[in-house]
Design a protein around this motif. Structure first.
Motif, PDB file in Angstrom:
ATOM      1  N   LEU A   1      35.253  25.873  32.462  1.00 30.14           N
ATOM      2  CA  LEU A   1      36.577  25.284  31.711  1.00 30.14           C
ATOM      3  C   LEU A   1      37.307  26.169  31.706  1.00 30.14           C
ATOM      4  CD1 LEU A   1      35.047  23.495  28.672  1.00 30.14           C
ATOM      5  CD2 LEU A   1      35.962  23.229  30.559  1.00 30.14           C
ATOM      6  N   GLY A   2      36.963  27.936  31.821  1.00 27.49           N
ATOM      7  CA  GLY A   2      37.911  29.064  31.597  1.00 27.49           C
ATOM      8  C   GLY A   2      38.404  29.100  32.985  1.00 27.49           C
ATOM      9  N   CYS A   3      37.239  28.010  34.831  1.00 25.66           N
ATOM     10  CA  CYS A   3      37.985  28.875  35.417  1.00 25.66           C
ATOM     11  C   CYS A   3      39.282  27.870  35.452  1.00 25.66           C
ATOM     12  CB  CYS A   3      36.964  28.642  36.187  1.00 25.66           C
ATOM     13  SG  CYS A   3      35.716  29.515  36.690  1.00 25.66           S
ATOM     14  N   VAL A   4      38.289  26.420  34.948  1.00 32.21           N
ATOM     15  CA  VAL A   4      40.053  25.322  35.560  1.00 32.21           C
ATOM     16  C   VAL A   4      41.089  25.015  34.523  1.00 32.21           C
ATOM     17  CG1 VAL A   4      40.005  22.786  36.635  1.00 32.21           C
ATOM     18  CG2 VAL A   4      38.028  24.645  36.363  1.00 32.21           C
ATOM     19  N   PHE A   5      40.742  25.550  33.263  1.00 29.85           N
ATOM     20  CA  PHE A   5      41.990  24.618  32.291  1.00 29.85           C
ATOM     21  C   PHE A   5      42.488  25.815  31.625  1.00 29.85           C
ATOM     22  CE2 PHE A   5      39.440  21.056  33.088  1.00 29.85           C
ATOM     23  CZ  PHE A   5      40.028  19.598  33.728  1.00 29.85           C
ATOM     24  N   VAL A   6      41.691  26.545  30.829  1.00 25.24           N
ATOM     25  CA  VAL A   6      41.986  26.865  29.879  1.00 25.24           C
ATOM     26  C   VAL A   6      41.258  28.288  30.145  1.00 25.24           C
ATOM     27  CG1 VAL A   6      41.978  27.751  27.044  1.00 25.24           C
ATOM     28  CG2 VAL A   6      42.043  25.402  27.627  1.00 25.24           C
ATOM     29  N   PRO A   7      41.842  29.972  30.788  1.00 24.78           N
ATOM     30  CA  PRO A   7      41.837  31.024  31.256  1.00 24.78           C
ATOM     31  C   PRO A   7      41.420  31.358  29.400  1.00 24.78           C
ATOM     32  CG  PRO A   7      43.662  30.762  31.348  1.00 24.78           C
ATOM     33  CD  PRO A   7      43.478  28.722  31.063  1.00 24.78           C
ATOM     34  N   LEU A   8      40.917  32.286  29.831  1.00 27.18           N
ATOM     35  CA  LEU A   8      41.053  33.760  29.203  1.00 27.18           C
ATOM     36  C   LEU A   8      39.548  33.271  27.628  1.00 27.18           C
ATOM     37  CD1 LEU A   8      43.500  36.134  30.061  1.00 27.18           C
ATOM     38  CD2 LEU A   8      41.388  36.030  30.964  1.00 27.18           C
ATOM     39  N   ILE A   9      39.930  32.233  27.134  1.00 26.77           N
ATOM     40  CA  ILE A   9      39.779  31.897  25.337  1.00 26.77           C
ATOM     41  C   ILE A   9      38.426  31.514  26.349  1.00 26.77           C
ATOM     42  CG2 ILE A   9      39.859  30.569  24.294  1.00 26.77           C
ATOM     43  CD1 ILE A   9      43.444  30.444  24.099  1.00 26.77           C
TER      44      ILE A   9
ATOM     45  N   ASN B   1      32.606  33.185  35.084  1.00 28.28           N
ATOM     46  CA  ASN B   1      33.571  34.381  33.911  1.00 28.28           C
ATOM     47  C   ASN B   1      34.269  34.977  34.774  1.00 28.28           C
ATOM     48  OD1 ASN B   1      33.439  32.933  31.811  1.00 28.28           O
ATOM     49  ND2 ASN B   1      31.184  33.844  31.417  1.00 28.28           N
ATOM     50  N   SER B   2      33.048  36.259  35.473  1.00 30.16           N
ATOM     51  CA  SER B   2      34.014  36.593  36.805  1.00 30.16           C
ATOM     52  C   SER B   2      34.922  36.207  37.981  1.00 30.16           C
ATOM     53  CB  SER B   2      32.837  37.573  37.640  1.00 30.16           C
ATOM     54  OG  SER B   2      31.778  37.932  37.146  1.00 30.16           O
ATOM     55  N   MET B   3      34.580  34.833  38.508  1.00 32.12           N
ATOM     56  CA  MET B   3      35.405  33.970  39.112  1.00 32.12           C
ATOM     57  C   MET B   3      37.172  34.060  38.222  1.00 32.12           C
ATOM     58  SD  MET B   3      33.392  31.965  41.847  1.00 32.12           S
ATOM     59  CE  MET B   3      33.700  30.291  40.509  1.00 32.12           C
ATOM     60  N   ALA B   4      36.322  33.632  36.805  1.00 31.46           N
ATOM     61  CA  ALA B   4      37.823  32.920  35.463  1.00 31.46           C
ATOM     62  C   ALA B   4      38.838  33.946  36.023  1.00 31.46           C
ATOM     63  CB  ALA B   4      36.984  32.659  34.883  1.00 31.46           C
ATOM     64  N   PHE B   5      38.270  35.700  35.448  1.00 29.85           N
ATOM     65  CA  PHE B   5      38.482  36.957  34.856  1.00 29.85           C
ATOM     66  C   PHE B   5      39.016  37.285  36.606  1.00 29.85           C
ATOM     67  CE2 PHE B   5      35.898  37.331  31.107  1.00 29.85           C
ATOM     68  CZ  PHE B   5      37.219  36.636  30.187  1.00 29.85           C
ATOM     69  N   TYR B   6      38.977  37.411  37.416  1.00 29.94           N
ATOM     70  CA  TYR B   6      39.257  37.648  38.403  1.00 29.94           C
ATOM     71  C   TYR B   6      40.440  37.042  39.490  1.00 29.94           C
ATOM     72  CZ  TYR B   6      40.248  39.155  43.696  1.00 29.94           C
ATOM     73  OH  TYR B   6      41.075  39.420  44.463  1.00 29.94           O
ATOM     74  N   GLY B   7      40.219  35.596  38.997  1.00 24.29           N
ATOM     75  CA  GLY B   7      41.524  34.818  39.327  1.00 24.29           C
ATOM     76  C   GLY B   7      43.125  34.301  38.867  1.00 24.29           C
ATOM     77  N   TRP B   8      42.584  34.289  37.496  1.00 23.61           N
ATOM     78  CA  TRP B   8      43.562  34.034  36.335  1.00 23.61           C
ATOM     79  C   TRP B   8      44.336  35.733  36.403  1.00 23.61           C
ATOM     80  CZ3 TRP B   8      45.801  29.836  35.040  1.00 23.61           C
ATOM     81  CH2 TRP B   8      45.245  28.563  35.539  1.00 23.61           C
ATOM     82  N   LEU B   9      43.581  36.916  36.269  1.00 28.78           N
ATOM     83  CA  LEU B   9      44.106  37.784  36.843  1.00 28.78           C
ATOM     84  C   LEU B   9      45.679  38.359  37.719  1.00 28.78           C
ATOM     85  CD1 LEU B   9      41.741  39.518  34.179  1.00 28.78           C
ATOM     86  CD2 LEU B   9      43.885  39.251  33.198  1.00 28.78           C
ATOM     87  N   TYR B  10      44.398  37.958  38.714  1.00 29.79           N
ATOM     88  CA  TYR B  10      45.159  38.261  39.753  1.00 29.79           C
ATOM     89  C   TYR B  10      46.609  36.845  40.294  1.00 29.79           C
ATOM     90  CZ  TYR B  10      45.862  39.111  44.901  1.00 29.79           C
ATOM     91  OH  TYR B  10      46.454  39.662  46.376  1.00 29.79           O
ATOM     92  N   PHE B  11      46.219  35.591  40.089  1.00 29.58           N
ATOM     93  CA  PHE B  11      46.531  34.978  40.657  1.00 29.58           C
ATOM     94  C   PHE B  11      47.841  34.658  39.686  1.00 29.58           C
ATOM     95  CE2 PHE B  11      42.978  34.057  43.948  1.00 29.58           C
ATOM     96  CZ  PHE B  11      43.639  34.631  44.592  1.00 29.58           C
ATOM     97  N   GLY B  12      47.402  34.759  38.347  1.00 21.36           N
ATOM     98  CA  GLY B  12      48.250  34.374  37.264  1.00 21.36           C
ATOM     99  C   GLY B  12      49.348  34.768  37.533  1.00 21.36           C
ATOM    100  N   PRO B  13      49.882  35.937  37.193  1.00 24.85           N
ATOM    101  CA  PRO B  13      51.368  36.335  36.932  1.00 24.85           C
ATOM    102  C   PRO B  13      51.513  35.871  38.519  1.00 24.85           C
ATOM    103  CG  PRO B  13      49.897  38.725  36.626  1.00 24.85           C
ATOM    104  CD  PRO B  13      49.073  36.940  37.067  1.00 24.85           C
ATOM    105  N   LYS B  14      51.645  35.191  39.489  1.00 27.58           N
ATOM    106  CA  LYS B  14      52.474  34.939  40.737  1.00 27.58           C
ATOM    107  C   LYS B  14      52.237  33.626  40.651  1.00 27.58           C
ATOM    108  CE  LYS B  14      49.925  38.240  44.573  1.00 27.58           C
ATOM    109  NZ  LYS B  14      49.047  38.197  45.208  1.00 27.58           N
TER     110      LYS B  14
END
Length: 164
Positions: free
Chosen positions: A101-109, A143-156
């Motif tokens: 769910l962290g990868c897809v819908f609700v990041p980080l939490i 979790n690793s994929m989600a953190f990388y994805g949301w922290l890298y692509f999130g600002p973009k």
């Protein structure tokens, strides 16, 4: 004051009330214990932290009897806790779903919650069962994929959200 020389250490007490209870118990058994620095603590309680633990002393000739009495009254401290492997497998499953769910819908939490659940599984189940191990490894991967994805692509993806 000739008594002072033949008193020996019996035990350390965590606080004044514990020392009083043990002393009262031993006195009821006909022994003559004393609490070291009892008057100082009564008159100047602010020195309690400075003086450290309370020391209970007993006359040397009463030591063995007092020691045996205290050992007979002591409760066993070892507790065997059994944790069902099914319970920890369910926690591992929750950890995996939260990671997804962290990868897809609700990041980080969801990812942080997934890590907390994973920690609870690791703390309770030793050694890890094969089902729990697989679920936790997948949760770590997601979790690793989600953190990388949301922290890298999130600002973009959301540039206005990350402006300060």
């Amino acid at each position: 004051m000739s008594d002072h020389k033949n008193y020996v250490f019996l035990m350390d007490c965590a606080d004044f009330s514990e020392a009083q209870v043990v002393r009262s118990f031993l006195m009821a058994q006909g022994l003559h214990p004393r609490v070291k620095d009892e008057q100082t603590r009564g008159v100047a309680p602010h020195f309690e932290q400075l003086l450290g633990k309370l020391t209970l002393e007993i006359p040397e000739h009463e030591y063995m009897e007092a020691s045996q009495l205290l050992e007979s009254r002591e409760q066993p401290r070892i507790q065997i806790v059994t944790v069902s492997e099914v319970d920890t497998e369910a926690l591992a499953k929750k950890a995996l779903w939260n990671a997804i769910l962290g990868c897809v819908f609700v990041p980080l939490i969801c990812n942080f919650y997934s890590m907390v659940l994973g920690y609870r599984v690791l703390r309770q189940e030793r050694p890890l069962g094969s089902v729990s191990r697989k679920r936790l490894l997948l949760a770590i991967l997601f979790n690793s994929m989600a953190f990388y994805g949301w922290l890298y692509f999130g600002p973009k993806l959301f540039p206005n959200f990350f402006k300060f």
